[in-house]
Design a protein around this motif. Structure first.
Motif, PDB file in Angstrom:
ATOM      1  N   THR A   1       0.982  -1.234  -0.086  1.00  0.00           N
ATOM      2  CA  THR A   1      -0.049   0.152   0.069  1.00  0.00           C
ATOM      3  C   THR A   1       1.013   1.258   0.048  1.00  0.00           C
ATOM      4  N   SER A   2       0.858   1.951  -0.927  1.00  0.00           N
ATOM      5  CA  SER A   2       1.532   3.197  -1.044  1.00  0.00           C
ATOM      6  C   SER A   2       1.041   4.309  -0.440  1.00  0.00           C
ATOM      7  N   THR A   3       1.615   5.378   0.194  1.00  0.00           N
ATOM      8  CA  THR A   3       1.398   6.505   0.721  1.00  0.00           C
ATOM      9  C   THR A   3       0.082   7.217  -0.226  1.00  0.00           C
ATOM     10  N   ALA A   4       0.365   7.167  -1.643  1.00  0.00           N
ATOM     11  CA  ALA A   4      -0.217   7.934  -2.560  1.00  0.00           C
ATOM     12  C   ALA A   4      -1.609   7.341  -2.725  1.00  0.00           C
ATOM     13  N   LYS A   5      -1.646   5.956  -2.465  1.00  0.00           N
ATOM     14  CA  LYS A   5      -2.809   5.338  -2.611  1.00  0.00           C
ATOM     15  C   LYS A   5      -3.830   5.650  -1.473  1.00  0.00           C
ATOM     16  N   ILE A   6      -3.300   5.638  -0.216  1.00  0.00           N
ATOM     17  CA  ILE A   6      -3.889   5.967   1.159  1.00  0.00           C
ATOM     18  C   ILE A   6      -4.715   7.365   0.662  1.00  0.00           C
ATOM     19  N   ALA A   7      -3.859   8.273   0.306  1.00  0.00           N
ATOM     20  CA  ALA A   7      -4.396   9.698   0.299  1.00  0.00           C
ATOM     21  C   ALA A   7      -5.221   9.678  -0.850  1.00  0.00           C
ATOM     22  N   GLU A   8      -5.176   9.175  -1.857  1.00  0.00           N
ATOM     23  CA  GLU A   8      -6.291   8.964  -2.821  1.00  0.00           C
ATOM     24  C   GLU A   8      -7.412   8.530  -2.317  1.00  0.00           C
TER      25      GLU A   8
END
Lengths: 186, 186
Positions: B24-31
DNA sequence: TATTTATTAGATTGATTAGTCAATTTATTA
DNA sequence: TAATAAATTGACTAATCAATCTAATAAATA
């Protein structure tokens, strides 16, 4: 030269347990195994395949030891105690393998291997369970639940001994097995 | 606007359970949280801090529910059954939180949080244990082992019900608790 | 109102990743 | 011995990652 394949598996086990699946790069595995990255991908098409292979070989080595010396002429409690003791001893003697099985089991990103394949059971266990039910010596529970109860007990027992190694002796083992037996027996 | 912080935690829980920490990337979490990456790092200095915060808040929500309605005037078996039932119910009602606690507990790369902090115990449990020992109603085992036995049993029970949801009813719960109780009681 | 402070945004960065590929060595077979 | 196949190498790539930075906006305060 299958020895390189084994070295890759050995290096993987230690790194995965120490750093996790994604915390361990294929480059690092190859380095620790004394092998080039290309060689790693020659033996294992993907990192995921490597992880699955490692799980299967680890589980196999555990089951082989647990099945060893099984004597179906002994009574149910003795058979169950032997299975239980051999499981606990394998896990305490092979902490890396035990830990790897744990993290693999609860790992969300290993989806390619069917969950069914993960279930750990042996002929000896099925036989002991059936006899225990037939002779009304163990409670009337499903085999699936009996298995979950068995492995859950092994896990918590081994985790406890890992934190308190000074407690790992025959007397304590007997006590803890009695606790398990009192639960499952009628 | 603390609601964004909560949205980040919510999105993280679901993604971590589905894809794992490193999957899980931080970018995906933010999205998924409907937030920019900069916002995520405004609330949580690092990804690891986010994971630790999520663990603490998840554990807290579980313990709050388990401690609820505890009545120390009831007898030991009844108190223990209530603690056991509330634990099983929380985990079956909150499968994501249960799964997250499991993967976090066995995760090797979360080292910043001391292992001590991971241990889950409540005042109610300590009190019930002490009274059980004093009145000789439970076996003479250490509190640490009793805890490992308790949580190991909860884990295997919940895992079983997850695979066999049709079995999740009061009758089966009673049976499974009796199995636990028969093990730990004198 | 003017000024400061907290919050949000997203493009950007430098590092790291799994996996590839062409070249080379070693083993096998005819 | 010659020809073929299998094993091994490590530099390379395209993608992805956590985290940063500057800028813009909203909220709080004076």
């Amino acid at each position: 030269m299958k020895e390189k394949e084994q070295k890759i598996l050995d290096a993987s086990l230690n790194l995965f347990v120490d750093k996790g699946f994604h915390g361990t790069s294929t480059a690092k595995i190859a380095e620790n195994a004394g092998v080039a990255t290309g060689t790693l991908f020659h033996y294992f098409k993907t990192k995921e395949e490597l992880i699955n292979c490692l799980y299967l070989s680890t589980k196999e080595s555990m089951l082989n030891e647990i099945n060893d010396n099984y004597d179906n002429k002994k009574d149910i409690k003795e058979n169950l105690k032997n299975l239980w003791l051999k499981s606990v001893k394998f896990c305490t003697k092979n902490p890396q393998k035990f830990q790897f099985i744990l993290i693999f089991q609860y790992s969300p990103y290993i989806t390619s291997l069917t969950k069914k394949q993960i279930e750990t059971q042996t002929e000896c266990m099925i036989e002991t369970y059936i006899k225990g039910i037939e002779k009304h010596e163990i409670k009337e529970i499903s085999f699936e639940f009996a298995m979950d109860y068995f492995w859950g007990n092994i896990t918590s027992t081994v985790n406890y001994f890992r934190k308190h190694p000074e407690e790992l002796n025959e007397k304590t083992l007997d006590q803890v097995f009695e606790l398990f037996w009192d639960g499952i027996s009628t």
